[in-house]
Design an enzyme around this catalytic site. Sequence first.
Site, mmCIF file in Angstrom:
data_model
loop_
_atom_site.group_PDB
_atom_site.id
_atom_site.type_symbol
_atom_site.label_atom_id
_atom_site.label_comp_id
_atom_site.label_asym_id
_atom_site.label_seq_id
_atom_site.Cartn_x
_atom_site.Cartn_y
_atom_site.Cartn_z
ATOM 1 N N ARG A 46 0.862 -1.177 0.000
ATOM 2 C CA ARG A 46 0.000 0.000 0.000
ATOM 3 C C ARG A 46 0.896 1.223 0.000
ATOM 4 O O ARG A 46 2.112 1.106 0.123
ATOM 5 C CB ARG A 46 -1.041 0.001 1.143
ATOM 6 C CG ARG A 46 -0.684 -0.667 2.414
ATOM 7 C CD ARG A 46 0.423 -0.024 3.182
ATOM 8 N NE ARG A 46 0.227 1.404 3.326
ATOM 9 C CZ ARG A 46 1.158 2.290 3.579
ATOM 10 N NH1 ARG A 46 2.426 1.903 3.701
ATOM 11 N NH2 ARG A 46 0.913 3.569 3.700
ATOM 12 N N GLY A 47 0.267 2.406 -0.147
ATOM 13 C CA GLY A 47 1.066 3.614 -0.323
ATOM 14 C C GLY A 47 1.206 3.851 -1.822
ATOM 15 O O GLY A 47 1.571 2.930 -2.569
ATOM 16 N N ALA A 48 0.937 5.090 -2.247
ATOM 17 C CA ALA A 48 0.784 5.364 -3.680
ATOM 18 C C ALA A 48 1.983 4.924 -4.541
ATOM 19 O O ALA A 48 1.803 4.168 -5.503
ATOM 20 C CB ALA A 48 0.474 6.846 -3.868
ATOM 21 N N ARG A 89 -7.302 -0.714 -6.957
ATOM 22 C CA ARG A 89 -7.628 0.369 -6.008
ATOM 23 C C ARG A 89 -7.800 1.661 -6.817
ATOM 24 O O ARG A 89 -7.066 1.882 -7.780
ATOM 25 C CB ARG A 89 -6.528 0.566 -4.940
ATOM 26 C CG ARG A 89 -6.545 -0.521 -3.862
ATOM 27 C CD ARG A 89 -5.605 -0.201 -2.719
ATOM 28 N NE ARG A 89 -6.215 0.705 -1.745
ATOM 29 C CZ ARG A 89 -5.526 1.280 -0.747
ATOM 30 N NH1 ARG A 89 -4.226 1.076 -0.623
ATOM 31 N NH2 ARG A 89 -6.135 2.077 0.111
ATOM 32 N N GLN A 196 -1.982 2.466 9.897
ATOM 33 C CA GLN A 196 -0.682 2.565 9.213
ATOM 34 C C GLN A 196 0.331 3.341 10.049
ATOM 35 O O GLN A 196 1.531 3.085 9.973
ATOM 36 C CB GLN A 196 -0.852 3.260 7.851
ATOM 37 C CG GLN A 196 -1.563 2.445 6.783
ATOM 38 C CD GLN A 196 -3.040 2.744 6.753
ATOM 39 O OE1 GLN A 196 -3.649 3.097 7.769
ATOM 40 N NE2 GLN A 196 -3.647 2.597 5.589
ATOM 41 N N ASP A 237 -1.884 10.620 -2.304
ATOM 42 C CA ASP A 237 -2.256 9.603 -3.287
ATOM 43 C C ASP A 237 -2.592 10.207 -4.640
ATOM 44 O O ASP A 237 -2.533 9.536 -5.665
ATOM 45 C CB ASP A 237 -3.441 8.780 -2.778
ATOM 46 C CG ASP A 237 -2.982 7.868 -1.658
ATOM 47 O OD1 ASP A 237 -2.860 8.355 -0.518
ATOM 48 O OD2 ASP A 237 -2.683 6.700 -1.944
ATOM 49 N N LYS A 248 -4.633 9.965 3.024
ATOM 50 C CA LYS A 248 -5.327 9.100 3.984
ATOM 51 C C LYS A 248 -6.367 9.850 4.805
ATOM 52 O O LYS A 248 -6.137 10.977 5.234
ATOM 53 C CB LYS A 248 -4.271 8.466 4.901
ATOM 54 C CG LYS A 248 -4.783 7.545 5.970
ATOM 55 C CD LYS A 248 -5.677 6.447 5.439
ATOM 56 C CE LYS A 248 -5.072 5.638 4.320
ATOM 57 N NZ LYS A 248 -6.049 4.818 3.566
HETATM 58 O O1 MRU Z 1 -4.489 3.156 2.135
HETATM 59 P P1 MRU Z 1 -3.008 3.365 2.007
HETATM 60 O O2 MRU Z 1 -2.235 2.816 3.150
HETATM 61 O O3 MRU Z 1 -2.496 2.894 0.657
HETATM 62 O O4 MRU Z 1 -2.824 4.935 2.044
HETATM 63 C C1 MRU Z 1 -1.539 5.472 1.938
HETATM 64 C C2 MRU Z 1 -1.497 6.942 2.107
HETATM 65 O O5 MRU Z 1 -2.483 7.597 2.309
HETATM 66 C C3 MRU Z 1 -0.147 7.595 1.948
HETATM 67 O O6 MRU Z 1 -0.061 8.739 2.745
HETATM 68 C C4 MRU Z 1 0.049 7.988 0.479
HETATM 69 O O7 MRU Z 1 -0.144 6.895 -0.359
HETATM 70 C C5 MRU Z 1 1.392 8.552 0.231
HETATM 71 S S1 MRU Z 1 2.623 7.321 0.365
HETATM 72 C C6 MRU Z 1 4.135 7.931 -0.047
#
Ligand code: MRU
Length: 345
Positions: A46-48, A89, A196, A237, A248
Amino acid sequence: MKIETLRWNNEKLEMIDQRVLPATFNYLAYDSAESVAEGIRSMVVRGAPAIGVAAAYGVALEARRLQNLSVAEFKVALELGFKVLAESRPTAVNLFWALARMRRVWESLLGNSPVEIAEKLLAEAHEILVEDVRINRAMGDFGAALLPDGARVLTHCNAGALATAGWGTALGVIRSAVAAGKKISVIADETRPFLQGARLTAWEMVQENIPVTLITDNMAGHLMAQGEIDAVIVGTDRVAANGDVANKIGTYMVAVLAQRHGIPFYVACPLSTIDLTLATGKDIPIEERSAEEVKGFRDTQWAAAGVKIRNPSFDVTPAELVTALITEKGVVAQPNAAKLQQLFG
Ligand code: MRU
């Protein structure tokens, strides 16, 4: 400890299973678009930026799996691979950015054999991974200059090595500031409902020996009012063309509080996260996740049975609340449409 969120090993993609961190550190192996899509959907990764890298490998793995088909069969089947990954996603634009990049490579090779195409797609996925770390280091250097020595920095969710191919975006800025000799301490929002912050950000900072204090999301305003927070840094994201930032769920709340208390609110944002096709944040698709995540955690359920649940996974912070975007091309103070356009000029 160098955290390799995704790695190529034994002809497969391996990803740290982020669902079970920090109790268990474990890699899972992937060999097809469908399996990688499931890894993204279920939050193994997870994480963009990390989602983008995973999707690129998903395409490459699928092409290798299909490389002995005829040219016509290969084309139809690989399209299905792109489709299943695109549906994994909706919010992080890095997923679609990576798929578009892989598609351009494929299109540039029409006329080549599936074996040759598969080989080039894998090379491109490797390049996206390596590039991501390079970009994070560049953002880190620009962002570190914004943090005063001794800064106490609040972050929300996890925008660290685990959310990228390495180093991180928001946590990358913190790592770079520490590497530059600054004394930085981190306040990590727990980040309900998926935790997270508590599970991943806290773990990363502890591994790194960077002082970190965990709070629940509803404590940030109190700490700001007490003068215990000097800056906020988050990841994102998707950023719309006018500078509105999706991140988030709970990020918007933090940005409003930061403005109220005159605390700078920074967003670390690689160019691959900026979506110039969407005019404002209102156009950003917001993922709604399962009610189970809000009712409880794993086997423990605390919500009253039968209660209605909402679980939007992201929110949008208007550009006017963003002090600056930290990109690999430099810091964009008070982002707006003209400044974002210029970044790509
Ligand atoms: O649902 P997630 O854990 O994928 O959400 C991640 C976030 O909101 C991060 O802050 C975002 O992707 C930036 S990651 C460098």
